[in-house]
Design a protein around this motif. Structure first.
Motif, short mmCIF file in Angstrom:
data_model
loop_
_atom_site.label_atom_id
_atom_site.label_comp_id
_atom_site.label_asym_id
_atom_site.label_seq_id
_atom_site.Cartn_x
_atom_site.Cartn_y
_atom_site.Cartn_z
N VAL A 173 -0.14 -19.63 -8.46
CA VAL A 173 -1.33 -18.85 -8.10
C VAL A 173 -1.10 -17.41 -8.55
O VAL A 173 0.00 -16.87 -8.38
N SER A 174 -2.13 -16.80 -9.12
CA SER A 174 -2.09 -15.38 -9.47
C SER A 174 -3.02 -14.62 -8.54
O SER A 174 -4.19 -14.97 -8.40
N GLY A 175 -2.50 -13.59 -7.91
CA GLY A 175 -3.30 -12.80 -6.97
C GLY A 175 -2.57 -11.54 -6.60
O GLY A 175 -1.53 -11.20 -7.18
N GLY A 176 -3.09 -10.83 -5.63
CA GLY A 176 -2.49 -9.55 -5.27
C GLY A 176 -2.20 -9.41 -3.80
O GLY A 176 -2.74 -10.14 -2.96
N ILE A 177 -1.33 -8.46 -3.48
CA ILE A 177 -1.07 -8.05 -2.10
C ILE A 177 -1.06 -6.52 -2.09
O ILE A 177 -0.74 -5.89 -3.10
N VAL A 178 -1.44 -5.92 -0.96
CA VAL A 178 -1.45 -4.47 -0.83
C VAL A 178 -0.53 -4.07 0.31
O VAL A 178 -0.67 -4.56 1.43
N LEU A 179 0.39 -3.16 0.02
CA LEU A 179 1.37 -2.72 1.00
C LEU A 179 1.12 -1.27 1.39
O LEU A 179 0.71 -0.46 0.56
N ASP A 180 1.38 -0.95 2.63
CA ASP A 180 1.28 0.42 3.13
C ASP A 180 2.68 1.03 3.02
O ASP A 180 3.51 0.91 3.93
N VAL A 181 2.93 1.70 1.89
CA VAL A 181 4.27 2.23 1.59
C VAL A 181 4.36 3.70 2.00
O VAL A 181 3.46 4.49 1.69
N PRO A 182 5.44 4.10 2.69
CA PRO A 182 5.54 5.47 3.20
C PRO A 182 5.52 6.56 2.13
O PRO A 182 4.96 7.63 2.36
N GLU A 183 6.14 6.30 0.99
CA GLU A 183 6.19 7.33 -0.03
C GLU A 183 6.40 6.72 -1.41
O GLU A 183 6.78 5.56 -1.53
N ARG A 184 6.15 7.54 -2.43
CA ARG A 184 6.26 7.05 -3.81
C ARG A 184 7.71 7.14 -4.29
O ARG A 184 8.06 7.91 -5.18
N ASP A 185 8.52 6.33 -3.68
CA ASP A 185 9.94 6.31 -4.01
C ASP A 185 10.54 5.05 -3.42
O ASP A 185 9.96 4.44 -2.50
N GLY A 186 11.67 4.62 -3.93
CA GLY A 186 12.38 3.50 -3.35
C GLY A 186 12.01 2.15 -3.94
O GLY A 186 11.50 2.04 -5.06
N VAL A 187 12.26 1.11 -3.13
CA VAL A 187 12.09 -0.27 -3.58
C VAL A 187 11.43 -1.08 -2.47
O VAL A 187 11.75 -0.89 -1.28
N VAL A 188 10.52 -1.97 -2.84
CA VAL A 188 9.97 -2.93 -1.88
C VAL A 188 10.54 -4.30 -2.20
O VAL A 188 10.71 -4.65 -3.37
N SER A 189 10.86 -5.06 -1.16
CA SER A 189 11.50 -6.36 -1.33
C SER A 189 10.82 -7.42 -0.48
O SER A 189 10.29 -7.11 0.60
N TYR A 190 10.88 -8.65 -0.97
CA TYR A 190 10.37 -9.79 -0.21
C TYR A 190 11.58 -10.52 0.39
O TYR A 190 12.38 -11.10 -0.34
N VAL A 191 11.71 -10.45 1.71
CA VAL A 191 12.82 -11.10 2.41
C VAL A 191 12.30 -12.43 2.95
O VAL A 191 11.73 -12.49 4.04
N TRP A 192 12.50 -13.49 2.19
CA TRP A 192 11.87 -14.76 2.54
C TRP A 192 12.54 -15.44 3.73
O TRP A 192 11.96 -16.30 4.38
#
Length: 207
Positions: A173-192
């Motif tokens: 499936v192709s689609g999107g998710i939107v995250l509320d990120v504190p700042e424009r820096d760092g890394v976001v990860s999916y911890v399954w």
């Protein structure tokens, strides 16, 4: 502690080799005894502590057009991992990453605590057997060099196909998710796997 035990063993060999009591012409000389002990000491393997394994959970962040894969172990009806079972092999490709505002297209409204980061993904089960799930809600985390990891949530789903679902082998499936990120820096990860801290993929936050 193991090195101490080896040393004690060598001392024991010395005591047995030298012995006590009267001497005899059949007994080995002191020089022969020292040579025998030296041979025993050479045969003793040094005790080497196990080196710490590399962090298997650490993953390199992917960029647009790049993919990451991870395995989800097969579980029985009670949620226990099946020994020797066939894992599901999940793959995520990052199609786009951009900062967005409030709009129906992105499924956002109001004001975020930080900024909204939209990730467009293609999620696939590329394994031969076993169903796999992709459930980003509550499992997306953000951290930077100066800020410890925290849940960034997935409260907004853009219009279109929903990537949050179960995938049989060969499905995607192709689609999107939107995250509320504190700042424009760092890394976001999916911890399954929260209990095992297993990271499926990571994305470097765009500037």
């Amino acid at each position: 502690m193991r090195a101490t035990r080896v040393a004690a063993g060598v001392i024991g060999v010395v005591m047995v080799a030298t012995g006590c009591g009267s001497s005899s012409s059949d007994e080995p000389s002191s020089a022969e005894t020292r040579a025998d002990v030296a041979d025993v000491v050479e045969d003793v393997e040094p005790v080497v502590e196990d080196e710490p394994e590399e962090d298997e959970l650490a993953v390199e962040p992917i960029g647009v057009g790049e993919s990451a894969e991870w395995e989800i172990p097969e579980e029985d009806e009670y949620g226990d991992v099946v020994e020797g079972g066939t894992p599901a092999v999940m793959r995520v490709t990052l199609d786009a990453a951009e900062w967005v505002g409030a709009s129906a297209e992105h499924g956002t409204s109001g004001s975020p605590d930080g900024e909204w980061l939209r990730l467009d993904l293609t999620v696939s089960n590329v394994g031969d057997a076993g169903d796999g799930t992709f459930s980003p809600y509550g499992l997306m985390y953000w951290e930077s060099e100066t800020h410890a990891a925290q849940d960034v949530g997935t409260l907004h789903m853009p219009a279109g196909a929903d990537v949050d679902t179960t995938y049989r082998p060969g499905q995607s499936v192709s689609g999107g998710i939107v995250l509320d990120v504190p700042e424009r820096d760092g890394v976001v990860s999916y911890v399954w796997n929260l209990f095992g801290g297993a990271v499926g993929f990571a994305v470097e936050v765009p500037e």
